[in-house]
Design an enzyme around this catalytic site. Structure first.
Site, PDB file in Angstrom:
ATOM      1  N   LEU A 151      -5.259   7.458   1.058  1.00  0.00           N
ATOM      2  CA  LEU A 151      -3.941   6.946   1.488  1.00  0.00           C
ATOM      3  C   LEU A 151      -3.892   6.473   2.942  1.00  0.00           C
ATOM      4  O   LEU A 151      -2.968   6.800   3.678  1.00  0.00           O
ATOM      5  CB  LEU A 151      -2.842   7.990   1.236  1.00  0.00           C
ATOM      6  N   SER A 205      -6.140   4.896 -10.824  1.00  0.00           N
ATOM      7  CA  SER A 205      -7.587   5.011 -11.082  1.00  0.00           C
ATOM      8  C   SER A 205      -7.878   6.290 -11.881  1.00  0.00           C
ATOM      9  O   SER A 205      -7.090   7.232 -11.863  1.00  0.00           O
ATOM     10  CB  SER A 205      -8.349   5.059  -9.756  1.00  0.00           C
ATOM     11  N   LYS A 226       0.865  -1.188   0.000  1.00  0.00           N
ATOM     12  CA  LYS A 226       0.000   0.000   0.000  1.00  0.00           C
ATOM     13  C   LYS A 226       0.900   1.235   0.000  1.00  0.00           C
ATOM     14  O   LYS A 226       1.952   1.250   0.657  1.00  0.00           O
ATOM     15  CB  LYS A 226      -0.863  -0.002   1.282  1.00  0.00           C
ATOM     16  N   CYS A 286      -2.109   9.707  -6.824  1.00  0.00           N
ATOM     17  CA  CYS A 286      -3.279   9.466  -5.967  1.00  0.00           C
ATOM     18  C   CYS A 286      -4.244  10.638  -6.142  1.00  0.00           C
ATOM     19  O   CYS A 286      -3.873  11.794  -5.919  1.00  0.00           O
ATOM     20  CB  CYS A 286      -2.890   9.341  -4.499  1.00  0.00           C
TER      21      CYS A 286
HETATM   22  O1  LIG Z   1      -3.152   6.234  -5.644  1.00  0.00           O
HETATM   23  C1  LIG Z   1      -4.265   5.914  -5.199  1.00  0.00           C
HETATM   24  N1  LIG Z   1      -5.251   5.594  -6.056  1.00  0.00           N
HETATM   25  C2  LIG Z   1      -6.497   5.319  -5.645  1.00  0.00           C
HETATM   26  O2  LIG Z   1      -7.376   5.083  -6.487  1.00  0.00           O
HETATM   27  N2  LIG Z   1      -6.772   5.296  -4.300  1.00  0.00           N
HETATM   28  C3  LIG Z   1      -5.727   5.335  -3.356  1.00  0.00           C
HETATM   29  C4  LIG Z   1      -6.130   6.062  -2.092  1.00  0.00           C
HETATM   30  O3  LIG Z   1      -7.101   6.847  -2.145  1.00  0.00           O
HETATM   31  O4  LIG Z   1      -5.437   5.865  -1.099  1.00  0.00           O
HETATM   32  N3  LIG Z   1      -4.514   5.887  -3.863  1.00  0.00           N
END
Ligand SMILES: O=C1NC(=O)NC(C(=O)O)N1
Length: 313
Positions: A73, A195, A45, A131
């Site tokens: 995050l 994303s 993560k 992010c």
């Molecule tokens: O880089 C990210 N992409 C996402 O889609 N969600 C996470 C997050 O929100 O922690 N982080």
């Protein structure tokens, strides 16, 4: 006999599939589960310097063709993940894995990379520049000058294998512009896509947004993003120095989706949303499905077809 092995930055992975940062990789139990699976590697993560609780819930919702999230995050802090990957490296010195970091400032990214540079860790670092869910913070990947400044300052001192996680781009000129910046630096890989940021999902019954943070705005992942993911893998594969490997992520649910990412130029693939739903059995299923496709087409290794997407001209 087919093989799913791949090589990035001189490191060989037994399987070209792994998890995507953020999904079932926040705790050491999560990471150990991936280690004990058929995945070729794990990525942690995204870590920030200190532990973070993340955004208020509900912050993630499954959708018919994927999911929306605004996690913000949440993570156990860099020390936790750095300790884990160093301990794992001592246990399994021949395995290479990915430590993801996501500072909310250049100073945070530099301080985390100094700490990693000075540590015993010899694996890959995936610098998350994309992010979309930290309120008030932009996705650095959309600011080409800031990406240049960031990498310039990092490579003044950082000598270990580094990659960057990019947001999706939607304009061919942006592929040109980000590639021009990235090609200036000795990057080991680029992971694309994160994303699709700041989408909005609503419920017409309750007339309310699906998730709480940021008035309901969040990143989209899953099946619906595959065409954008493939475009970014292909757009960057056609423009980046061959020394910079592409890690493809976005919309992978089947072995055929993995095949398509590799055909576009990916040397490794990451699975997020579907891994979240299916767990580590996903790697067994996708490996078998990809194996069957390769055997049917007479391909022995992924290098037999990687990047060999055909066009009409
Ligand atoms: O880089 C990210 N992409 C996402 O889609 N969600 C996470 C997050 O929100 O922690 N982080």
């Amino acid at each position: 006999m087919t093989t799913l092995t791949t090589t990035i930055g001189g490191r060989t992975f037994e399987n070209c599939m792994m998890n995507a940062a953020g999904v079932r990789c926040q705790s050491d139990e999560d990471l150990t589960t991936i280690i004990n699976s058929n995945a070729g590697a794990y990525v942690t993560k995204s870590a920030t310097p200190q532990q973070r609780a993340g955004n208020p819930s509900p912050r993630m919702k499954t959708l018919p063709k994927g999911c929306i999230n605004s996690m913000g995050l949440p993570n156990n802090g860099l020390d936790y993940y750095l300790n884990f990957v160093i301990a794992d490296q001592q246990q399994r010195p021949d395995a290479t894995n990915f430590l993801s970091i996501a500072g909310t400032s250049l100073a945070d990214n530099l301080s985390m990379l100094h700490q990693i540079q000075d540590s015993a860790y010899e694996g890959f670092v995936e610098l998350n520049l994309s992010c979309p869910n930290v309120p008030g913070h932009p996705q650095t990947g959309y600011d080409f000058e800031q990406v240049d400044t960031t990498l310039n300052q990092i490579f003044d001192f950082y000598t270990k294998p580094l990659g960057v996680k990019l947001p999706p781009y939607f304009d061919l000129v942006h592929f040109d512009q980000i590639a021009e910046v990235l090609n200036k630096y000795p990057l080991t890989f680029v992971t694309t896509i994160n994303s699709i940021g700041n989408a909005l999902v609503i419920d017409p019954q309750t007339e309310r947004v699906a998730i709480k943070p940021k008035g309901g705005f969040g990143g989209i992942g899953g099946a619906s993003v595959k065409p954008t993911a493939l475009a970014n893998v292909r757009g960057l594969a056609l423009r980046l120095n061959p020394s910079i490997a592409i890690v493809g992520v976005g919309g992978i649910l089947s072995g055929e989706d993995v095949f398509e990412h590799i055909l576009c130029g990916a040397s490794m693939v990451q699975i997020g949303t579907q891994f979240g739903y299916e767990g580590v059995n996903l790697f067994d299923r996708l490996s078998k499905e990809l194996d069957d496709i390769m055997a049917l087409k007479g391909y022995h290794s992924i290098e037999d077809f990687r990047g060999k997407l055909k066009t009409f001209d």
